[in-house]
Design a protein around this motif. Structure first.
Motif, short mmCIF file in Angstrom:
data_model
loop_
_atom_site.label_atom_id
_atom_site.label_comp_id
_atom_site.label_asym_id
_atom_site.label_seq_id
_atom_site.Cartn_x
_atom_site.Cartn_y
_atom_site.Cartn_z
N LYS A 115 -19.98 -24.87 -77.06
CA LYS A 115 -19.40 -26.14 -76.60
C LYS A 115 -17.96 -25.87 -76.18
O LYS A 115 -17.14 -25.43 -76.97
N THR A 138 -17.37 -29.48 -70.93
CA THR A 138 -16.78 -30.76 -70.57
C THR A 138 -15.49 -30.46 -69.81
O THR A 138 -14.57 -29.84 -70.36
N GLU A 177 -8.31 -40.27 -80.03
CA GLU A 177 -9.31 -40.60 -81.04
C GLU A 177 -10.36 -41.55 -80.48
O GLU A 177 -11.54 -41.47 -80.82
N GLN A 178 -9.94 -42.43 -79.59
CA GLN A 178 -10.89 -43.37 -78.99
C GLN A 178 -11.88 -42.67 -78.06
O GLN A 178 -13.08 -42.95 -78.08
N ASN A 179 -11.38 -41.75 -77.23
CA ASN A 179 -12.21 -41.11 -76.21
C ASN A 179 -12.87 -39.81 -76.68
O ASN A 179 -13.91 -39.42 -76.14
N PRO A 181 -13.48 -38.81 -80.33
CA PRO A 181 -13.41 -38.90 -81.80
C PRO A 181 -13.85 -37.60 -82.47
O PRO A 181 -14.86 -37.00 -82.09
N LYS A 182 -13.07 -37.16 -83.45
CA LYS A 182 -13.35 -35.90 -84.11
C LYS A 182 -14.71 -35.91 -84.82
O LYS A 182 -15.35 -34.86 -84.99
N SER A 183 -15.15 -37.07 -85.23
CA SER A 183 -16.44 -37.17 -85.92
C SER A 183 -17.61 -36.88 -84.99
O SER A 183 -18.71 -36.54 -85.44
N THR A 184 -17.38 -37.01 -83.67
CA THR A 184 -18.46 -36.85 -82.69
C THR A 184 -18.32 -35.58 -81.88
O THR A 184 -19.31 -34.91 -81.56
N PHE A 185 -17.08 -35.24 -81.52
CA PHE A 185 -16.84 -34.15 -80.58
C PHE A 185 -16.27 -32.93 -81.31
O PHE A 185 -15.24 -33.02 -81.97
N TYR A 186 -16.96 -31.81 -81.17
CA TYR A 186 -16.48 -30.53 -81.69
C TYR A 186 -16.62 -29.50 -80.57
O TYR A 186 -17.63 -29.46 -79.86
#
Length: 264
Positions: A115, A138, A177-179, A181-186
């Motif tokens: 990724k 990305t 954080e909105q676009n 978010p660490k919880s989703t994007f690694y």
């Protein structure tokens, strides 16, 4: 900013460029011509263009002058639409240096299915090369650059890469954080080339670099060093990242650094 665009000095550059779009899709067009004869080519071209248009979310900026530049990486001819009317529509020396490094160290970097996010992707050469080498990419940049960026990516990766790259808006230091978010994007890798030059957003750039890196993320940053402010940024970069100089390209004054975010 250095605006010398002498293509003969760029690694991986193929010299004089055609004035028709190409990239990986050229082989598909030639195959259609061989199978169906001359009459089949326009129909196939129309289907390809229709497919590209349906996928493209962003309209390219209407610059008065575009050029087509050819590059060769990972065994593929890559055709990039560029314009000197925007810094973000030109391939700079740091990008070609980073592409060269990715190509030469593919197995070491283990890019297959990795990724990857590119900061300041510009016309997209680095993202295209990473994608061809197997990464899930990305590509990000400012809104006015996204149309040309996505145009180049689609032309050069559609049906030629295992993962079609995503194109997203990223304004340094804003709504991270909105676009993203660490919880989703690694991301396994964050890539950046020639993002440091004489502008007023260097602190926001460093903030963005740090934000996008989590434990295990490797940041690869290639830059042509032009001004004293570039070295000042490097000093700040070293305060935030454990930094290794991976390569130097004396002919273009480009240095390539590896950064691992320091954790308290």
């Amino acid at each position: 900013m250095d605006v010398c665009l002498n293509s003969t000095l760029q690694p991986g550059h193929l010299g004089e460029a055609p004035r028709t779009p190409g990239g990986c899709l050229e082989a598909e067009k030639k195959e259609s011509l061989q199978k169906d004869g001359t009459a089949g080519l326009p129909q196939d071209s129309n289907k390809i263009e229709s497919s590209l248009q349906s996928l493209q979310k962003f309209a390219p900026t209407n610059y008065s002058s575009y050029t087509q530049e050819n590059y060769l990486y990972a065994g593929k001819k890559i055709v990039i639409q560029e314009s000197i009317e925007s810094y973000g529509a030109v391939v700079w020396p740091g990008a070609t240096a980073l592409c060269q490094y990715l190509e030469e160290h593919t197995e070491e970097l283990n890019l297959q299915d990795a990724k990857v996010l590119e900061i300041g992707a510009g016309p997209g050469l680095v993202s295209i090369v990473a994608s061809i080498l197997g990464a899930q990419v990305t590509a990000t940049d400012l809104p006015d650059v996204l149309g040309n960026l996505q145009h180049n990516i689609l032309k050069n990766t559609l049906k030629c890469a295992a993962h079609l790259p995503d194109v997203k808006e990223l304004v340094w230091g804003e709504d991270l954080e909105q676009n993203f978010p660490k919880s989703t994007f690694y991301y396994d890798y964050v890539l950046a080339s020639d993002v440091v030059y004489h502008h007023y957003f260097l602190d926001k750039l460093l903030t963005t670099m740090a934000y996008l890196c989590q434990p295990g993320t490797v940041l690869l940053w290639a830059n042509k060093f032009r001004f004293s402010t570039d070295y000042e940024f490097l000093d700040k970069f070293k305060q935030v990242f454990d930094t290794t100089l991976l390569a130097e390209f004396p002919e273009s004054s480009v240095k390539l650094f590896k950064g691992i975010l320091k954790w308290d």
